[in-house]
Motif scaffolding. Structure first.
Motif, PDB file in Angstrom:
ATOM      1  N   ALA A 291      46.062  66.407  68.388  1.00 22.90           N
ATOM      2  CA  ALA A 291      47.284  65.759  67.889  1.00 22.90           C
ATOM      3  C   ALA A 291      47.112  65.116  66.528  1.00 22.90           C
ATOM      4  O   ALA A 291      48.003  65.218  65.659  1.00 22.90           O
ATOM      5  N   TYR A 292      45.978  64.443  66.287  1.00 28.96           N
ATOM      6  CA  TYR A 292      45.814  63.669  65.058  1.00 28.96           C
ATOM      7  C   TYR A 292      44.537  64.035  64.308  1.00 28.96           C
ATOM      8  O   TYR A 292      43.989  63.212  63.580  1.00 28.96           O
ATOM      9  N   ARG A 293      44.079  65.272  64.506  1.00 23.47           N
ATOM     10  CA  ARG A 293      42.986  65.785  63.677  1.00 23.47           C
ATOM     11  C   ARG A 293      43.538  66.266  62.335  1.00 23.47           C
ATOM     12  O   ARG A 293      44.690  66.667  62.224  1.00 23.47           O
ATOM     13  N   GLY A 294      42.668  66.239  61.329  1.00 27.19           N
ATOM     14  CA  GLY A 294      43.094  66.728  60.021  1.00 27.19           C
ATOM     15  C   GLY A 294      44.094  65.805  59.362  1.00 27.19           C
ATOM     16  O   GLY A 294      44.086  64.588  59.575  1.00 27.19           O
ATOM     17  N   GLU A 295      45.001  66.364  58.569  1.00 24.97           N
ATOM     18  CA  GLU A 295      45.953  65.558  57.807  1.00 24.97           C
ATOM     19  C   GLU A 295      47.407  65.971  58.016  1.00 24.97           C
ATOM     20  O   GLU A 295      48.316  65.276  57.560  1.00 24.97           O
ATOM     21  N   GLU A 296      47.642  67.082  58.703  1.00 24.31           N
ATOM     22  CA  GLU A 296      49.009  67.581  58.829  1.00 24.31           C
ATOM     23  C   GLU A 296      49.929  66.611  59.559  1.00 24.31           C
ATOM     24  O   GLU A 296      51.137  66.555  59.299  1.00 24.31           O
ATOM     25  N   TRP A 297      49.382  65.830  60.477  1.00 25.89           N
ATOM     26  CA  TRP A 297      50.185  64.903  61.269  1.00 25.89           C
ATOM     27  C   TRP A 297      50.591  63.659  60.481  1.00 25.89           C
ATOM     28  O   TRP A 297      51.483  62.921  60.889  1.00 25.89           O
ATOM     29  N   MET A 298      49.917  63.422  59.350  1.00 22.73           N
ATOM     30  CA  MET A 298      50.068  62.153  58.636  1.00 22.73           C
ATOM     31  C   MET A 298      51.452  61.987  58.035  1.00 22.73           C
ATOM     32  O   MET A 298      52.081  62.949  57.589  1.00 22.73           O
ATOM     33  N   SER A 304      49.632  61.028  50.903  1.00 20.45           N
ATOM     34  CA  SER A 304      49.564  60.891  49.448  1.00 20.45           C
ATOM     35  C   SER A 304      48.554  59.813  49.018  1.00 20.45           C
ATOM     36  O   SER A 304      48.434  59.534  47.824  1.00 20.45           O
ATOM     37  N   CYS A 305      47.824  59.250  49.975  1.00 19.04           N
ATOM     38  CA  CYS A 305      46.917  58.127  49.686  1.00 19.04           C
ATOM     39  C   CYS A 305      45.504  58.629  49.404  1.00 19.04           C
ATOM     40  O   CYS A 305      44.996  59.520  50.103  1.00 19.04           O
ATOM     41  N   ASP A 306      44.851  58.034  48.418  1.00 15.49           N
ATOM     42  CA  ASP A 306      43.492  58.443  48.080  1.00 15.49           C
ATOM     43  C   ASP A 306      42.467  57.984  49.112  1.00 15.49           C
ATOM     44  O   ASP A 306      41.292  58.357  49.030  1.00 15.49           O
ATOM     45  N   ARG A 307      42.891  57.200  50.103  1.00 16.06           N
ATOM     46  CA  ARG A 307      41.982  56.732  51.147  1.00 16.06           C
ATOM     47  C   ARG A 307      42.078  57.574  52.430  1.00 16.06           C
ATOM     48  O   ARG A 307      41.408  57.277  53.407  1.00 16.06           O
ATOM     49  N   ARG A 308      42.891  58.619  52.412  1.00 16.94           N
ATOM     50  CA  ARG A 308      43.137  59.359  53.652  1.00 16.94           C
ATOM     51  C   ARG A 308      41.877  60.004  54.222  1.00 16.94           C
ATOM     52  O   ARG A 308      41.770  60.198  55.432  1.00 16.94           O
ATOM     53  N   GLY A 309      40.901  60.322  53.366  1.00 16.71           N
ATOM     54  CA  GLY A 309      39.640  60.874  53.849  1.00 16.71           C
ATOM     55  C   GLY A 309      38.595  59.818  54.121  1.00 16.71           C
ATOM     56  O   GLY A 309      37.478  60.142  54.517  1.00 16.71           O
ATOM     57  N   THR A 310      38.975  58.540  53.924  1.00 14.83           N
ATOM     58  CA  THR A 310      38.052  57.424  54.160  1.00 14.83           C
ATOM     59  C   THR A 310      38.370  56.706  55.456  1.00 14.83           C
ATOM     60  O   THR A 310      37.478  56.450  56.269  1.00 14.83           O
ATOM     61  N   ASP A 311      39.652  56.382  55.650  1.00 15.30           N
ATOM     62  CA  ASP A 311      40.025  55.665  56.880  1.00 15.30           C
ATOM     63  C   ASP A 311      40.892  56.503  57.817  1.00 15.30           C
ATOM     64  O   ASP A 311      41.267  56.039  58.895  1.00 15.30           O
ATOM     65  N   PHE A 312      41.219  57.743  57.418  1.00 17.22           N
ATOM     66  CA  PHE A 312      41.930  58.697  58.281  1.00 17.22           C
ATOM     67  C   PHE A 312      43.258  58.147  58.815  1.00 17.22           C
ATOM     68  O   PHE A 312      43.699  58.514  59.900  1.00 17.22           O
ATOM     69  N   GLY A 313      43.864  57.259  58.044  1.00 23.58           N
ATOM     70  CA  GLY A 313      45.130  56.671  58.470  1.00 23.58           C
ATOM     71  C   GLY A 313      44.980  55.496  59.413  1.00 23.58           C
ATOM     72  O   GLY A 313      45.963  54.915  59.860  1.00 23.58           O
TER      73      GLY A 313
END
Length: 361
Positions: A291-298, A304-313
């Motif tokens: 359900a919440y793997r990757g970034e498609e669910w975000m 659009s956040c530069d932290r999306r690969g750091t805190d994963f939302g």
């Protein structure tokens, strides 16, 4: 392309063997509705689940609860996980641990013990545990050290014990702990119910930081100290579980498989059970894990956040509990459109009374 190509195997399994526990901690993150004894998986089912976990790639098995010592088959489970080649860790209150039981567990391959502590002083610790447990924990720690096993002391920090932080660190030193985990409360289950009584103040957190920093420097090479911040006060969320369904999985006492220990908080998730579905299928293909793997669910805020690969939302469970939608940006994030919900929690008046965790049936 095989869907498993982009998903790594899990490193660790948290095996919650039972919800039964001699303690009644008000900060417990277990669900309010605890699994009853007659719902727990049998010995044979747990042995099979451990075998499937190792075949899936799990290398670390953390046997927890509730209190795992409440299970008479604990030695068999420890031995089986060790024979499979896993590093076996026991997460315990220490109540029920005797020299003979520990010797047996160590002989079967137990590699590490994590012992919970509630406070630095007997009266405070017993009150927070809802049981006269302090002296028995000291005795359990002495047994672990005498057995030559590594010892981690786990302490959940909150408004009711933050003022004893220096004493807690001193207690861990006295016990000979190799590692001390100081984790500010995560608000799920019983802890969410008691949030107004547990939420630390800004002043408490400001006072804690130099104490922890000084202890880390002083004890470097002697005792490792891990400090988990109180994220309601932080500008950005922690990288919860290093991403959803990325490194760890949890099996609840009834066999329900969870992407994180608190995932039952998301009532819109359909959770699979290892009694019905192979663990590998759940890890790689189940709707709850994907359900919440990757970034498609975000949401756009995260995508659009530069932290999306750091805190994963941030935390999906926290997002659901505060906003009703697990796909929302974690409201603790200062960039979240829902940050005001967290500020309302922080502005709420404190309530001094704790509702103690109820017993499993």
């Amino acid at each position: 392309m095989d869907l498993t190509d982009d998903v790594a195997a899990p490193l660790g399994l948290l095996a919650e063997l039972t919800h039964r526990c001699p303690l009644h901690c008000a900060y417990c993150s277990n669900p309010l509705e605890l699994a009853a004894r007659d719902e727990e998986m049998s010995t044979a089912e747990w042995l099979e689940a451990l075998s499937q976990a190792r075949a899936l790639g799990v290398l670390q098995v953390h046997l927890s609860g509730g209190e795992p010592l409440a299970r008479p088959d604990l030695p068999r489970l420890v031995g089986h996980a060790s024979d499979l080649g896993c590093y076996v860790n026991l997460v315990t209150s220490g109540l029920g641990l005797t020299e003979a039981r520990l010797r047996d567990l160590a002989g079967r391959g137990l590699a590490h013990v994590q012992l919970s502590a509630q406070a630095a002083t007997r009266e405070r610790a017993n009150r927070l545990a809802g049981a006269k447990a302090f002296d028995r924990k000291l005795a359990a720690a002495a047994l672990v050290k005498a057995a030559g096993l590594p010892l981690t002391v786990n302490v959940v920090l909150h408004r009711q014990n933050h003022d004893e932080l220096a004493g807690i660190i001193e207690l861990a030193e006295t016990l000979g702990a190799d590692r001390l985990e100081l984790a500010n409360t995560q608000y799920y289950g019983w802890a969410l119910r008691n949030r107004e009584a547990l939420m630390p103040t800004r002043a408490q957190l400001d006072a804690a930081e130099p104490v922890v920093r000084a202890a880390i420097e002083r004890l470097r090479g002697t005792m490792e100290i891990i400090y988990v911040v109180a994220d309601y006060y932080e500008p950005f969320p922690k990288p919860c579980m290093h991403g959803w369904g990325a490194r760890q999985l949890t099996i609840a006492p009834d066999g329900t498989v969870l992407p994180c220990p608190a995932a039952t908080a998301i009532t819109t998730l359909t959770l699979d059970n290892v009694r019905d579905t192979p663990l590998a299928d759940i890890w790689y293909h189940s709707p709850s894990f994907t359900a919440y793997r990757g970034e498609e669910w975000m949401s756009e805020t995260c995508r659009s956040c530069d932290r999306r690969g750091t805190d994963f939302g941030g935390c999906r469970c926290q997002a659901f509990q505060l906003t009703g939608d697990a796909a929302n940006t974690d409201p603790v994030c200062s960039r979240s459109p829902h940050r005001g919900l967290v500020d309302l929690v922080l502005d709420a008046p404190a309530t001094p009374e704790l509702v103690m965790r109820g017993p499993a049936r």
